[in-house]
Design a protein around this motif. Structure first.
Motif, PDB file in Angstrom:
ATOM      1  N   CYS A  23       0.855  -1.183   0.000  1.00  0.00           N
ATOM      2  CA  CYS A  23       0.000   0.000   0.000  1.00  0.00           C
ATOM      3  C   CYS A  23       0.895   1.239   0.000  1.00  0.00           C
ATOM      4  N   TRP A  35      -5.388  -2.105   8.277  1.00  0.00           N
ATOM      5  CA  TRP A  35      -5.719  -3.094   7.259  1.00  0.00           C
ATOM      6  C   TRP A  35      -7.039  -3.748   7.632  1.00  0.00           C
ATOM      7  N   CYS A  90      -6.296  -1.383   2.530  1.00  0.00           N
ATOM      8  CA  CYS A  90      -5.451  -0.519   3.324  1.00  0.00           C
ATOM      9  C   CYS A  90      -6.225   0.770   3.565  1.00  0.00           C
TER      10      CYS A  90
END
Lengths: 113, 114
Positions: A23, A35, A90
């Motif tokens: 990410c 996450w 993310c």
């Protein structure tokens, strides 16, 4: 203006091996990262988070690494299990102007036997 | 702790009709958030409340959208004069505090506008 980017739409990993999901973010005001895992027809489930004062946070099979200079974070899953197959998002927050989270577009992880 | 709940889970409506969704957050959480998710995208922020006060609204939230949290507990999201572009998953989340706290999501309400 995509402030949080997940450039890999999908990832396929063999059971027992490591899964690495990446990410990138652009807003240097972000100081908290999370996450989430999402199964079809369900809401996102919180997995793990990290504050910008740390560079690593570990919870069982899940570890998140943060590289602030590169504005990059990654989620490591070891060992990967078939039940980990899902879409992983993310998210970033902590911009003092707002309490909202900014999400990436997700990475679909498939763990095969 | 039963988690965040949302009702209905699915809603099919005709263009031009009004719809209302409900979210019940985790009981001790004072922050409540609404997001919208379309296919292939991550959740996009719509609005959030601290107790009964609506603190921020996204520019995605046109004047056809209104959200309330009258007693600082459950929240409703109403869409007036629905359009086909409103078809999406509407997600509610709650948290103990600001964005340095995890947000916990409900299962979502899938809206289909025909």
């Amino acid at each position: 203006d995509q402030q949080v980017k997940q450039n890999s739409p999908s990832l396929s990993v063999q059971e027992g091996r490591i899964s690495i999901l990446n990410c990138d973010y652009t807003n240097s005001m972000f100081d908290y990262f999370l996450w989430y895992k999402k199964y079809p027809a369900e809401g996102p489930t919180f997995l793990i988070s990290i504050s910008s004062i740390k560079d690593k946070n570990e919870d069982g099979r899940f570890t998140v690494f943060l590289n602030k200079s590169a504005k990059h974070l990654s989620l490591h899953i070891v060992p990967s299990q078939p039940g980990d197959s899902a879409v992983y998002f993310c998210a970033a927050g902590g911009d003092y102007n707002t309490d909202k989270l900014i999400f990436g577009t997700g990475t679909r992880l498939q763990v095969f036997p | 702790d039963t988690g965040v709940s949302q009702n209905p889970r699915h809603k099919i409506t005709k263009r031009g009709q009004n719809v209302t969704f409900r979210c019940d957050p985790i009981s001790e959480h004072n922050r409540l958030y609404w997001y919208r998710q379309t296919l292939g995208q991550g959740p996009e922020f719509l609005t959030y409340f601290q107790n009964e006060a609506q603190l921020e609204k996204s520019r995605l939230l046109s004047d056809r959208f209104s959200a309330e949290r009258p007693k600082g507990s459950f929240s409703t999201l109403e869409i007036q004069r629905t359009e086909q572009g409103d078809s999406a998953m509407y997600l509610c989340a709650s948290s103990l505090g600001n964005s340095h706290y995890e947000q916990y999501f409900g299962p979502g309400t899938r809206l289909t506008v025909t």
